[in-house]
Design a protein around this motif. Structure first.
Motif, short mmCIF file in Angstrom:
data_model
loop_
_atom_site.label_atom_id
_atom_site.label_comp_id
_atom_site.label_asym_id
_atom_site.label_seq_id
_atom_site.Cartn_x
_atom_site.Cartn_y
_atom_site.Cartn_z
N MET A 121 0.84 -1.20 0.00
CA MET A 121 0.00 0.00 0.00
C MET A 121 0.88 1.26 0.00
N LYS A 122 0.57 2.16 -0.90
CA LYS A 122 1.34 3.38 -0.98
C LYS A 122 0.99 4.30 0.18
N LEU A 123 1.99 5.07 0.62
CA LEU A 123 1.76 6.00 1.72
C LEU A 123 0.73 7.04 1.34
N LEU A 124 0.79 7.56 0.12
CA LEU A 124 -0.18 8.53 -0.39
C LEU A 124 -0.62 8.08 -1.78
N ASP A 125 -1.89 8.29 -2.13
CA ASP A 125 -2.32 7.89 -3.46
C ASP A 125 -1.83 8.87 -4.51
N GLU A 126 -2.01 8.51 -5.76
CA GLU A 126 -1.47 9.29 -6.87
C GLU A 126 -2.09 10.68 -6.94
N ARG A 127 -3.37 10.78 -6.59
CA ARG A 127 -4.06 12.08 -6.67
C ARG A 127 -3.45 13.09 -5.71
N ILE A 128 -3.22 12.67 -4.45
CA ILE A 128 -2.61 13.57 -3.46
C ILE A 128 -1.20 13.93 -3.88
N TRP A 129 -0.47 12.94 -4.37
CA TRP A 129 0.92 13.19 -4.77
C TRP A 129 0.98 14.15 -5.97
N SER A 130 0.05 13.97 -6.92
CA SER A 130 0.04 14.86 -8.08
C SER A 130 -0.35 16.28 -7.68
N LEU A 131 -1.24 16.42 -6.71
CA LEU A 131 -1.59 17.75 -6.20
C LEU A 131 -0.37 18.43 -5.58
N PHE A 132 0.38 17.66 -4.80
CA PHE A 132 1.57 18.23 -4.16
C PHE A 132 2.62 18.62 -5.21
N LYS A 133 2.81 17.77 -6.22
CA LYS A 133 3.79 18.09 -7.26
C LYS A 133 3.40 19.34 -8.03
N ARG A 134 2.09 19.56 -8.20
CA ARG A 134 1.63 20.74 -8.92
C ARG A 134 1.88 22.01 -8.11
N HIS A 135 1.77 21.92 -6.77
CA HIS A 135 1.87 23.12 -5.93
C HIS A 135 3.05 23.04 -4.95
N TRP A 136 4.07 22.25 -5.27
CA TRP A 136 5.09 21.98 -4.25
C TRP A 136 5.85 23.25 -3.84
N GLN A 137 6.09 24.16 -4.75
CA GLN A 137 6.85 25.35 -4.39
C GLN A 137 6.08 26.25 -3.42
N GLN A 138 4.80 26.47 -3.72
CA GLN A 138 3.98 27.25 -2.80
C GLN A 138 3.85 26.56 -1.46
N THR A 139 3.63 25.24 -1.49
CA THR A 139 3.44 24.50 -0.24
C THR A 139 4.67 24.57 0.65
N LEU A 140 5.85 24.33 0.08
CA LEU A 140 7.08 24.40 0.87
C LEU A 140 7.33 25.81 1.39
N THR A 141 6.92 26.81 0.63
CA THR A 141 7.08 28.19 1.08
C THR A 141 6.22 28.45 2.31
N TYR A 142 4.96 28.03 2.28
CA TYR A 142 4.07 28.25 3.42
C TYR A 142 4.54 27.45 4.64
N TRP A 143 5.05 26.26 4.41
CA TRP A 143 5.60 25.48 5.52
C TRP A 143 6.82 26.20 6.13
N SER A 144 7.67 26.77 5.29
CA SER A 144 8.88 27.42 5.81
C SER A 144 8.54 28.69 6.60
N VAL A 145 7.52 29.44 6.18
CA VAL A 145 7.17 30.66 6.94
C VAL A 145 6.59 30.30 8.30
N PHE A 146 5.98 29.11 8.39
CA PHE A 146 5.49 28.68 9.70
C PHE A 146 6.64 28.26 10.60
N PHE A 147 7.75 27.86 10.03
CA PHE A 147 8.95 27.63 10.83
C PHE A 147 9.39 28.95 11.47
N SER A 148 9.34 30.04 10.71
CA SER A 148 9.64 31.37 11.25
C SER A 148 8.70 31.72 12.39
N PHE A 149 7.41 31.41 12.20
CA PHE A 149 6.41 31.66 13.23
C PHE A 149 6.78 30.93 14.53
#
Length: 495
Positions: free
Chosen positions: A1-29
């Motif tokens: 069983m895959k950890l995440l299905d293809e749909r979730i993974w494809s969503l992340f690949k489409r928005h990975w730069q924005q997602t990592l940016t928002y995660w990094s600013v929360f590190f600042s928080f």
């Protein structure tokens, strides 16, 4: 069983730069929210102020964090505004870390912390809003990861500060050898003040000089944290470059236009309902909404008001409770409780990233809130056990860690991403963390340390009852929404 299905993974690949940016600013928080407690005594020495005066910086930070949270929605109209706000706020946080060593008066330090608090509030609202906007019905997984980075930053900050904290009195007065506080006393004070300076009634017996030679190396800790935070605005800037939002791309086709089009929700709403608290109260936008629409906002906000208040209160007063009768725990041992609590919250959010993929938000919320009640009740029963206090602190952190991101994703999903759930919930959580902690502090001061556990247990029961009411109102709201669509379809068929 895959950890995440293809749909979730494809969503992340489409928005990975924005997602990592928002995660990094929360590190600042997280980096900014956790440094004040451990360093407050050294900052008192730096400003040569009393404990009563220096604790105003806690209030200043919390108050303007609330202001920033309520106003953060103003910057989400376009991706350009959102990223510009995040870039400026993360730069402000590095700037604040850099100039704190230069603040030699408590008023100047309070103003600086107010600036940091407002930046943190704006980051809190925008990052949550943008992730919900990007992933909508799949946002729960990514929100759990977002809030994991708060805990990560909150763990790093005290670790950086610890080697530079004064072990003895950092203001040497004329008669310091006779009256100076010992290193164990200072450790006790530092742990007592970890909860945003709310435990002042137990610390007045410790002599602390305000006049004399200042001996502190805490400036190096702030400059190191300023450097640690600098990559975060660089990441935001890189995303702005990638999205062609910089002035040099003014004549080029921008990816922002595509983002604006893609921000339309599946229900046809362009996302304009989101905004700051004041825009949400616009009568024109609220006209025609059913009563359940407003009740869902209120219930979601009330639940997070309580649960974030419990987190703030527990982190603030568990040390005071541990060193008081009947436990009378040693200062160093009790000082570990706060770190264990935040570490378990961080670990819990990491674990719930996967659990949010496997299970629905209502099921996770039910499990989390029921677990919080169970742990609080067991802490009341075994109130004389030091061992169980450590176990309970760890389990409580694991249980309560996922409530905010799960509630945010659940409420936005109920409202089909048309309401102001993110702004209302973020603002309510910030208010609860500030107000409930103050209320619990007053009760402890008048009734004793045992009232700390009792207050948290009562609050846990109230939050669970509100959640059950939320589930009931959700069913009514869905039926009402379904009825409107059915009547609209019948009208079209008749025509």
């Amino acid at each position: 069983m895959k950890l995440l299905d293809e749909r979730i993974w494809s969503l992340f690949k489409r928005h990975w730069q924005q997602t990592l940016t928002y995660w990094s600013v929360f590190f600042s928080f997280g980096l900014c929210i956790a440094f004040l407690g451990p360093t407050i005594l050294d900052l008192r020495c730096q400003t040569q102020s009393t404990l009563q005066q220096i604790t105003w910086v806690f209030f200043s930070q919390q108050l303007f964090l609330l202001v920033g949270s309520s106003m953060g929605g103003l910057c989400k109209k376009t991706l350009l505004f959102s990223l510009s706000a995040l870039l400026s706020c993360t730069l402000v946080i590095s700037f604040v870390f850099a100039i704190i060593p230069l603040c030699h008066h408590v008023v100047l330090l309070s103003i600086t912390m107010a600036l940091a608090g407002k930046a943190m509030g704006v980051i809190d609202t925008i990052a949550n809003l943008q992730l919900v906007k990007l992933y909508q019905k799949d946002s729960a997984i990514f929100l759990q990861a977002l809030h994991f980075f708060i805990g990560l930053g909150a763990l790093v900050s005290p670790l950086v500060a610890d080697p530079f904290l004064a072990e003895d009195s950092c203001v040497l007065g004329a008669n310091w050898t006779a009256n100076a506080s010992s290193s164990s006393d200072l450790q006790h004070l530092r742990s007592s003040l970890a909860g945003h300076g709310t435990a002042l009634h137990n610390i007045s017996q410790y002599p602390l000089h305000t006049e004399g030679v200042v001996i502190t190396r805490v400036s190096y800790a702030f400059w190191i944290m300023a450097l640690i935070n600098l990559p975060v605005p660089a990441v935001v800037f890189a995303l702005m470059y990638h999205e062609r939002l910089l002035p040099c791309f003014s004549n080029s086709p921008r990816l922002l236009d595509r983002d604006t089009l893609s921000s339309t929700s599946p229900t046809g709403d362009s996302g304009q309902g989101h905004g700051n608290v004041f825009v949400c109260c616009n009568p024109a936008k609220l006209q025609g909404r059913p009563a359940s629409f407003f009740i869902l906002h209120a219930l979601g906000g009330a639940i997070l008001f309580i649960t974030d208040g419990i987190i703030g209160s527990y982190a603030g007063f568990v040390y005071t409770y541990a060193v008081s009768p009947p436990l009378l725990m040693g200062h160093k041992t009790a000082g570990c409780l706060d770190s264990i609590f935040w570490a378990s919250i961080t670990a819990g959010r990491l674990a719930f990233i996967y659990l949010s993929y496997r299970y629905t938000a209502p099921r996770l919320l039910t499990l989390s809130l029921a677990g919080v009640i169970l742990v609080q009740c067991l802490l009341l029963i075994f109130y004389t056990s030091c061992v169980f206090l450590f176990i309970g602190t760890c389990v409580l952190g694991l249980c309560i860690s996922s409530v905010f991101p799960s509630m945010l994703a659940f409420t936005e999903d109920i409202l089909d991403y048309k309401g102001c759930a993110t702004t209302v919930l973020v603002t309510s959580a910030s208010t609860g963390e500030m107000m409930l902690q103050l209320l619990v502090g007053l009760v402890i001061h008048s009734q004793g340390s045992y009232a700390f556990l009792l207050c948290c247990t009562i609050a846990s029961f109230i939050s669970f009852c509100l959640f059950l009411l939320l589930l009931y109102v959700q069913r009514i709201h869905r039926n009402c929404h379904r009825g409107k669509h059915t009547s609209g379809r019948h009208t079209e068929d008749n025509e």
